[in-house]
Every structure is written in structure tokens, then in C-alpha cells.
Design a protein around this motif. Structure first.
Motif, PDB file in Angstrom:
ATOM      1  N   ASN A 112       0.822  -1.206   0.000  1.00 29.95           N
ATOM      2  CA  ASN A 112       0.000   0.000   0.000  1.00 29.95           C
ATOM      3  C   ASN A 112       0.858   1.259   0.000  1.00 29.95           C
ATOM      4  OD1 ASN A 112      -2.372   1.480   0.033  1.00 29.95           O
ATOM      5  ND2 ASN A 112      -2.561   1.429   2.258  1.00 29.95           N
ATOM      6  N   GLN A 113       1.866   1.289   0.847  1.00 31.35           N
ATOM      7  CA  GLN A 113       2.731   2.459   0.930  1.00 31.35           C
ATOM      8  C   GLN A 113       3.510   2.665  -0.368  1.00 31.35           C
ATOM      9  OE1 GLN A 113       5.087   1.805   4.447  1.00 31.35           O
ATOM     10  NE2 GLN A 113       3.552   2.692   5.806  1.00 31.35           N
ATOM     11  N   TRP A 114       3.941   1.566  -0.966  1.00 30.49           N
ATOM     12  CA  TRP A 114       4.687   1.703  -2.209  1.00 30.49           C
ATOM     13  C   TRP A 114       3.797   2.199  -3.349  1.00 30.49           C
ATOM     14  CZ3 TRP A 114       9.204   2.868  -3.422  1.00 30.49           C
ATOM     15  CH2 TRP A 114       9.653   2.734  -4.736  1.00 30.49           C
ATOM     16  N   LEU A 115       2.564   1.699  -3.419  1.00 28.19           N
ATOM     17  CA  LEU A 115       1.635   2.189  -4.432  1.00 28.19           C
ATOM     18  C   LEU A 115       1.344   3.675  -4.226  1.00 28.19           C
ATOM     19  CD1 LEU A 115      -0.973  -0.690  -4.846  1.00 28.19           C
ATOM     20  CD2 LEU A 115       0.414   0.311  -6.651  1.00 28.19           C
ATOM     21  N   GLU A 198      -8.972   5.287 -12.844  1.00 23.18           N
ATOM     22  CA  GLU A 198     -10.252   4.975 -12.214  1.00 23.18           C
ATOM     23  C   GLU A 198     -10.290   3.532 -11.697  1.00 23.18           C
ATOM     24  OE1 GLU A 198     -10.317   3.779 -16.407  1.00 23.18           O
ATOM     25  OE2 GLU A 198      -9.794   5.658 -15.389  1.00 23.18           O
ATOM     26  N   ARG A 199      -9.510   2.650 -12.309  1.00 24.24           N
ATOM     27  CA  ARG A 199      -9.441   1.252 -11.866  1.00 24.24           C
ATOM     28  C   ARG A 199      -8.796   1.137 -10.487  1.00 24.24           C
ATOM     29  NH1 ARG A 199      -5.536  -2.922 -15.051  1.00 24.24           N
ATOM     30  NH2 ARG A 199      -5.496  -4.601 -13.520  1.00 24.24           N
ATOM     31  N   PHE A 200      -8.023   2.159 -10.128  1.00 24.49           N
ATOM     32  CA  PHE A 200      -7.295   2.119  -8.859  1.00 24.49           C
ATOM     33  C   PHE A 200      -7.783   3.202  -7.901  1.00 24.49           C
ATOM     34  CE2 PHE A 200      -4.623   0.304 -12.154  1.00 24.49           C
ATOM     35  CZ  PHE A 200      -4.289  -0.917 -11.593  1.00 24.49           C
ATOM     36  N   ALA A 201      -9.093   3.451  -7.948  1.00 22.75           N
ATOM     37  CA  ALA A 201      -9.697   4.352  -6.970  1.00 22.75           C
ATOM     38  C   ALA A 201      -9.447   3.790  -5.578  1.00 22.75           C
ATOM     39  CB  ALA A 201     -11.186   4.477  -7.241  1.00 22.75           C
ATOM     40  N   PRO A 202      -9.366   4.641  -4.564  1.00 17.24           N
ATOM     41  CA  PRO A 202      -8.977   4.190  -3.217  1.00 17.24           C
ATOM     42  C   PRO A 202      -9.716   2.947  -2.719  1.00 17.24           C
ATOM     43  CG  PRO A 202      -9.069   6.571  -3.281  1.00 17.24           C
ATOM     44  CD  PRO A 202      -9.569   6.098  -4.613  1.00 17.24           C
ATOM     45  N   LYS A 203     -11.045   2.915  -2.880  1.00 13.65           N
ATOM     46  CA  LYS A 203     -11.812   1.787  -2.365  1.00 13.65           C
ATOM     47  C   LYS A 203     -11.457   0.492  -3.092  1.00 13.65           C
ATOM     48  CE  LYS A 203     -16.545   0.307  -1.350  1.00 13.65           C
ATOM     49  NZ  LYS A 203     -17.991   0.692  -1.396  1.00 13.65           N
ATOM     50  N   ARG A 204     -11.338   0.578  -4.429  1.00 15.46           N
ATOM     51  CA  ARG A 204     -11.019  -0.638  -5.190  1.00 15.46           C
ATOM     52  C   ARG A 204      -9.569  -1.061  -4.967  1.00 15.46           C
ATOM     53  NH1 ARG A 204      -9.720  -3.049 -10.090  1.00 15.46           N
ATOM     54  NH2 ARG A 204     -11.192  -4.698 -10.657  1.00 15.46           N
ATOM     55  N   LEU A 205      -8.696  -0.099  -4.793  1.00 12.84           N
ATOM     56  CA  LEU A 205      -7.294  -0.419  -4.531  1.00 12.84           C
ATOM     57  C   LEU A 205      -7.160  -1.199  -3.230  1.00 12.84           C
ATOM     58  CD1 LEU A 205      -4.353  -0.209  -5.296  1.00 12.84           C
ATOM     59  CD2 LEU A 205      -4.275   2.033  -4.212  1.00 12.84           C
ATOM     60  N   GLN A 206      -7.908  -0.802  -2.225  1.00 17.32           N
ATOM     61  CA  GLN A 206      -7.871  -1.542  -0.962  1.00 17.32           C
ATOM     62  C   GLN A 206      -8.397  -2.964  -1.146  1.00 17.32           C
ATOM     63  OE1 GLN A 206      -6.394  -0.606   1.910  1.00 17.32           O
ATOM     64  NE2 GLN A 206      -5.718   1.107   0.616  1.00 17.32           N
ATOM     65  N   ALA A 207      -9.409  -3.133  -1.997  1.00 15.81           N
ATOM     66  CA  ALA A 207      -9.931  -4.470  -2.284  1.00 15.81           C
ATOM     67  C   ALA A 207      -8.886  -5.323  -3.001  1.00 15.81           C
ATOM     68  CB  ALA A 207     -11.208  -4.367  -3.120  1.00 15.81           C
ATOM     69  N   LEU A 208      -8.151  -4.721  -3.930  1.00 17.62           N
ATOM     70  CA  LEU A 208      -7.088  -5.444  -4.629  1.00 17.62           C
ATOM     71  C   LEU A 208      -5.988  -5.874  -3.653  1.00 17.62           C
ATOM     72  CD1 LEU A 208      -6.728  -3.246  -7.846  1.00 17.62           C
ATOM     73  CD2 LEU A 208      -7.485  -5.633  -7.767  1.00 17.62           C
ATOM     74  N   LEU A 209      -5.621  -4.971  -2.769  1.00 16.30           N
ATOM     75  CA  LEU A 209      -4.596  -5.296  -1.781  1.00 16.30           C
ATOM     76  C   LEU A 209      -5.065  -6.421  -0.868  1.00 16.30           C
ATOM     77  CD1 LEU A 209      -3.450  -1.680  -0.853  1.00 16.30           C
ATOM     78  CD2 LEU A 209      -2.053  -3.419  -1.974  1.00 16.30           C
ATOM     79  N   GLN A 210      -6.332  -6.351  -0.442  1.00  8.74           N
ATOM     80  CA  GLN A 210      -6.864  -7.380   0.446  1.00  8.74           C
ATOM     81  C   GLN A 210      -6.888  -8.741  -0.257  1.00  8.74           C
ATOM     82  OE1 GLN A 210      -7.577  -6.500   3.675  1.00  8.74           O
ATOM     83  NE2 GLN A 210      -7.542  -8.733   3.941  1.00  8.74           N
ATOM     84  N   ALA A 211      -7.235  -8.739  -1.542  1.00  6.94           N
ATOM     85  CA  ALA A 211      -7.250  -9.991  -2.300  1.00  6.94           C
ATOM     86  C   ALA A 211      -5.849 -10.572  -2.421  1.00  6.94           C
ATOM     87  CB  ALA A 211      -7.849  -9.746  -3.685  1.00  6.94           C
TER      88      ALA A 211
END
Length: 229
Positions: A112-115, A198-211
Motif C-alpha cells: 500500500n505504501q509503495w503504491l 479509475e481502476r485504482f480508486a482508493p476503495k477498489r485499490l484496498q480491495a485489490l490489496l486485500q485480495a
């Protein structure tokens, strides 16, 4: 200098020495060497991001930084040396980042920090694209990137191995393979982030990280047993 009779009148030696001291001399630029080099590397990054490898030049870097071309050539002998310095500085930052983020229980925070770091710099990924494209045609340059990526994966592997020992990273896949997969995933995200923000909006980015964390975590029952739950 000549007098009226045509003979040469010699300038006194002390005057010559004084003139020599006042004359500008080429050599190491004045000021903080490390800070000046960092400043020029930042300018080189901006020029490469804007112009690409073919369009970048020492002269343009000098203009962007507000220095003479001679000041740039003091630090970088040619464009290839400048490109090499830029890629080394990028991986130096990778290394420093991992050095301060060695907690295997928090790989999500590392990613997350690196992104966040790379997405905040609009020049970062355009430069990486240019470096990788250049490496396809320059074996010596490709060898530098290969060496630095190998070191990066080695450090990440060490973090993951510690996580496997602590039961927070799945142990059925070798840590070096997980490190390679994480490297590929993060590279893919950051490659597409400037193209598809738009694919890496904050909410979706957190979902990607969690996955991603779910993919490298032990099955929930195994994790619970190891943690005494």
C-alpha cells in the motif's frame, strides 16, 4: 605588451600568479556534491518522462535543472551513464523502502505504501517504461535491471520466509516464488495505474490489496491453529 622601442615588457610574476588565481577553473562544481547530483537526477527523471530515451539529452537535463551542460557532464559522462544513474537511484529507493518495512505480518502495508509513493509521482512510471524499453535493446543496461530486481526479490523473499516461520504467510509455496508473484502483481498495477486511474480508486485499490494478501496468507484454519486461536 610592447614598449615604444618594440621590445616586450614582461608582466611581473606576482601579477601573473594573481591572474591565475582569479581565472575560472574547470573541475568539481562548488556546493554540496550529493545534493547537486540528486538535483540533476530529478531533472533527468523529468526529462526522460517527458521526452523518452530518444529525446532526452544532457543539454535538456541541464536546461531543466538551470545548470550548464558542463555541470551535468561532471556527474554523467554521457546519456547512457545518466540513464544508468537514474535506474540505480530508483532501485536504491526500493531497497531503502523495504529496509524500513521488514514486518512480515504487514505485507499489505508495504504494498500500500509503495503504491501510494509511486502514484504520487507522475514521472515515476513513465520513466520506468522508458528504462525497461531501453533495456530490451541494450544487454548491458538490461543486466543492471536484472541485478537490481534480483536483489529486490531476495530482500522480499527474506521478509516472506520470516512470515512463513511466524505462520502469517502461506508455507506451501516457496517464499521466492511468492516474492516473484508479488513483484509481478505490483509491477502490473503500477504499469496500468497511469493509464487506468479509475481502476485504482482508493476503495477498489484496498480491495485489490486485500485480495493479494488473501492469496499469500495460509488457509484460515491453518492460520488460526498456528496462532493458537
Amino acid at each position: 605588451m610592447s614598449n615604444d622601442s618594440g621590445s616586450v615588457r614582461r608582466v611581473p610574476q606576482k601579477a601573473e600568479e594573481g591572474a591565475a588565481r582569479l581565472a575560472p577553473r574547470r573541475g568539481r562544481p562548488a556546493g554540496d556534491h550529493k545534493a547537486k547530483r540528486a538535483e540533476l537526477l530529478k531533472a533527468a527523471t523529468a526529462v526522460i518522462a517527458r521526452e523518452g530515451y530518444a529525446g532526452a539529452s544532457l543539454r535538456k537535463v541541464a536546461q531543466h535543472a538551470g545548470h550548464t551542460t558542463g555541470a551535468v557532464t561532471y556527474y554523467f559522462a554521457n546519456k547512457e551513464a545518466m540513464f544508468t544513474a537514474v535506474v540505480e537511484s530508483v532501485f536504491d529507493e526500493f531497497d531503502a523502502f523495504l529496509e524500513t518495512s521488514r514486518d512480515p505480518a504487514d505485507v499489505k502495508t508495504i504494498l500500500n505504501q509503495w503504491l501510494n509513493r509511486t502514484s504520487a509521482d507522475s514521472d515515476f512510471w513513465p520513466v520506468i517504461f522508458q528504462l525497461l524499453a531501453h533495456a530490451r535493446h541494450e544487454p548491458a543496461f538490461a543486466a543492471i535491471i536484472e541485478r537490481r530486481y534480483a536483489k529486490l526479490r531476495e530482500v522480499l523473499t527474506t521478509i516472506l520466509e520470516r512470515g512463513q516461520d511466524e505462520g502469517v504467510i502461506r508455507g506451501d509455496i516457496p517464499a521466492d516464488l511468492i516474492a516473484d508473484q508479488l513483484s509481478a502483481i505490483s509491477d502490473g498495477w503500477m504499469m496500468m495505474l497511469p493509464v487506468e486511474p479509475e481502476r485504482f480508486a482508493p476503495k477498489r485499490l484496498q480491495a485489490l490489496l486485500q485480495a493479494t494478501i488473501a492469496l499469500i496468507s495460509p488457509p484460515s484454519d491453518v492460520s488460526d491453529d498456528r496462532l493458537g486461536r
